[in-house]
Design an enzyme around this catalytic site. Structure first.
Site, PDB file in Angstrom:
ATOM      1  CB  THR A 133      -0.989   0.011   1.189  1.00  0.00           C
ATOM      2  OG1 THR A 133      -0.284  -0.218   2.401  1.00  0.00           O
ATOM      3  CG2 THR A 133      -2.060  -1.053   1.007  1.00  0.00           C
ATOM      4  CE  LYS A 162       0.292  -3.555   3.085  1.00  0.00           C
ATOM      5  NZ  LYS A 162      -0.674  -2.765   3.935  1.00  0.00           N
ATOM      6  CB  THR A 197      -0.516  -2.215   8.858  1.00  0.00           C
ATOM      7  OG1 THR A 197      -0.879  -0.878   8.920  1.00  0.00           O
ATOM      8  CG2 THR A 197       0.974  -2.321   8.662  1.00  0.00           C
ATOM      9  CD  GLU A 212       2.188   5.166   6.449  1.00  0.00           C
ATOM     10  OE1 GLU A 212       1.955   5.822   7.472  1.00  0.00           O
ATOM     11  OE2 GLU A 212       1.321   4.680   5.715  1.00  0.00           O
ATOM     12  CG  ASN A 272      -0.093   8.328   8.062  1.00  0.00           C
ATOM     13  OD1 ASN A 272      -0.834   7.483   7.580  1.00  0.00           O
ATOM     14  ND2 ASN A 272       1.172   8.098   8.363  1.00  0.00           N
ATOM     15  CB  THR A 316      -8.307  13.983   0.943  1.00  0.00           C
ATOM     16  OG1 THR A 316      -7.107  14.127   1.679  1.00  0.00           O
ATOM     17  CG2 THR A 316      -9.486  13.967   1.882  1.00  0.00           C
TER      18      THR A 316
END
EC number: 2.3.1.35
Lengths: 406, 406
Positions: free
Chosen positions: B156, B182, B193, B279, B401, B406
């Site tokens: 992702t 992942k 996750t 991330e 994040n 959006t």
């Protein structure tokens, strides 16, 4: 039933009668114009005093000493506090310095060191520069308007002081209850983060004072942080000097309800101010969980959501990413029936009976631009309810915390 | 004693014999050249299969279905997985779609739906576009080199696929064990996750396979996250097809040690890769706690430190702010004697017997610029030890994040 409780304009910790305070710049923080970093609160009369402290196994010697002094059950007269250095993880010297700090305040005010408490907040692992503190104590002027200076002196990365006071009647006497607080990082409280001092001129029986403080701290300050989260120096103290002349408030009396409600209002106000001023924060986050199977589930759910980095990041980005709210709820292990959950963001229903309902994304994004974002979850399982407070996670938080000691 | 275990160059989940895999772009993720989002793993022979799953009370229907199918105790033949949409919090339709996904994979491979497992990862609260998935399954080519495509299909916000394989001997036969994983956000695992799939051509008795997986997951994947932390879709699956022809590995045999060690090495490798690719991460953080009073204290201490936002921010800023490491340790409630703690950062002793030792800040800052920062704590209280993995908290994390949906 609780009597009328009114907030006092410009109220602070010296609004209650018989309390004086003052602060100075002793050189513990990096210098800036008007900065303060060392302060004293003093009461003209002995105070029944209650405290709640960090549950961390690594703690400041000041915390250990305060707990010992409160355990003796003798009334307290004041406290001395410094910001900039936490006096934590410095070996035996930490105890020696904590004791000396109370001695300095005691000499200045004419009481014994055993009647004085001490708090420190700031960087861990650095010894207190006692010569600066000795010098600084001499420069503190104590007076009845000093509460706001004390509120400023305890700030670390706080952007503004937090202070408030209320007035209400007990036993036909007008009494006051005022407090100050400092915080900063809200995910994990920052080094020696959370200090709050509360003073009242009401007379309050000590056992009741302690049980009420513990109860109120549990639904206010303790709902700011993730479960079990606590820094090395977290301390909340309440001092009641009885100067108002009321009959001492005891458990189970009608006055007990009024006093508890006044303390709840002051602590809730300070808690919200702490959340709103979280490091780098641009939004206050309020999480209300209702209809949980029990209070523990409601508390865990609300705290887990309010402390979720993903929820906090989404609020920063005004991203109505409600899946993260549900994921955090589930992670808290709160009992849920997915097909019953209703979720509201700032009053707008986003999910009903477990299913997303179509909404105008733009409208919700606009709602989330408000400085306060409230998530309300109704679980429809029981009577458990709780509120937690937090703030969003911003790039500014990372910038502040990636270079705190350098 | 465990036999020699060697990593296979370019190893992946189809390195073990008898496994084929493939993936396609079905349109579930935003399009980009070479993107994949739907894949299948299939074994030519029935597989003893074990799994560990999220403990969240809000979970994907795919997780619920997989647990039910594994509980039946029948061998599995394959799994189908999509990324982009988590198939979570979508009501009854989620179950219907999960079942249909296994049916699509079963039809394609000529087995029954009950022999197929399903996983999904991505945004919560969005229904799967089943027409795209039906179409996509038709475009998947399964072959013995397909493991790397499958590793890419489950990504992702991952920046790169995670895959590895080892080879070793059991019962005189050369066997293989390979896996993919992942992840993404590491503070709180991101939406759905953590997925990891592991295949082996060894024959392994099912009860032993499950107990070994649970044991290894506990010291690898479960040491990536804060205590109790878990997303709605977290799943680790191990499939053993026995094509290598060894006598089935059972508990207590010498082969059991070798197999467990091979699984540990593969899971540790994937766990480190997940942490490294957190991330926005710029550093892998490793926290080793030794000498704790017991294993629970060591685990809680290591995990609390690795998940502390303040520690993570300090690593990002290469700020040797070791006070935060001790504060997190204390917060974990691990038993400590402050006067005994030694702390090393990348092998350099920063604190000995509870007291900071003078060090050249510049030297430590330079050490922390390495892509891997290891905090080692020796508590000198007992034999408890544990390792946790995490990554630093960067501005990039917040940027990723704050605008995920959006």
């Amino acid at each position: 039933m609780a009597g009328a409780i009114e907030f006092v304009d410009g109220g602070t910790i010296t609004t209650p009668k018989g309390f004086v305070a003052g602060a100075t710049y002793a050189g513990l923080k990096t210098f800036a114009e008007d900065k303060l970093d060392l302060g004293i609160l003093f009461s003209e009369a002995p105070c029944n005093t209650a405290g709640v402290f960090t549950t961390s196994t690594v703690k400041s010697p000041g915390v250990t000493m305060d707990k010992e002094r409160l355990a003796q059950g003798i009334p307290m007269r004041g406290l001395i506090v410094n910001a900039g250095i936490a006096n934590t993880c410095v070996g035996e010297q930490g105890y020696i310095d904590a004791i000396e700090m109370t001695g300095l305040a005691a000499s200045k005010t004419g009481v014994t060191p055993e009647e004085v408490l001490v708090c420190s907040t700031g960087v861990i692992g650095v010894e207190l520069p006692m010569s600066l503190i000795r010098e600084g104590v001499g420069h503190i002027d104590l007076d009845g308007q000093g509460g706001s200076d004390l509120a400023r002196a305890i700030m670390t990365t706080d952007t503004r002081p937090k202070e408030t006071a209320v007035t209400f009647e007990l036993d036909g006497r007008q009494v006051h209850l005022g407090g100050i607080a400092k915080g900063s990082g809200m995910i994990h409280p920052n080094m020696a983060t959370m200090l709050s001092f509360i003073a009242t001129d009401a007379a309050v029986e000590p056992g009741f004072l302690q049980s009420t403080l513990s109860e109120i701290a549990d639904v206010t300050y303790n709902m700011l942080t993730i479960d079990g989260d606590s820094s090395t120096n977290d301390t909340v103290l309440v001092m009641a000097n009885g100067v108002a002349g009321n009959a001492p408030v005891t458990a189970g009396s009608p006055d007990a309800d009024t006093f508890t409600e006044a303390l709840r209002q002051v602590c809730t106000h300070l808690t919200r101010e702490l959340a709103r001023d979280g490091e780098g924060a641009s939004h206050l986050i309020v999480v209300e969980v209702a209809g949980a199977a029990n209070t523990t589930d409601a508390r865990n759910g609300a705290k887990t959501i309010a402390s979720s980095s993903l929820v906090k990041s989404a609020v920063f980005g005004t991203d109505p990413n409600w899946g993260r709210v549900l994921a955090a709820l589930g992670r808290s292990r709160a009992e849920v029936d997915e097909d019953k959950i209703d979720l509201f963001i700032n009053g707008v229903c986003i999910m009903e009976a477990g299913k997303p309902i179509p909404f105008h994304r733009d409208a919700v994004v606009a709602l989330m631009k408000r400085p306060e974002v409230t998530f309300r979850l109704q679980l429809h399982l029981g009577d458990g309810e709780a509120t937690a407070w937090g703030c969003d996670l911003t790039e500014e938080y990372v910038i502040i915390n990636s270079a705190y000691t350098t």
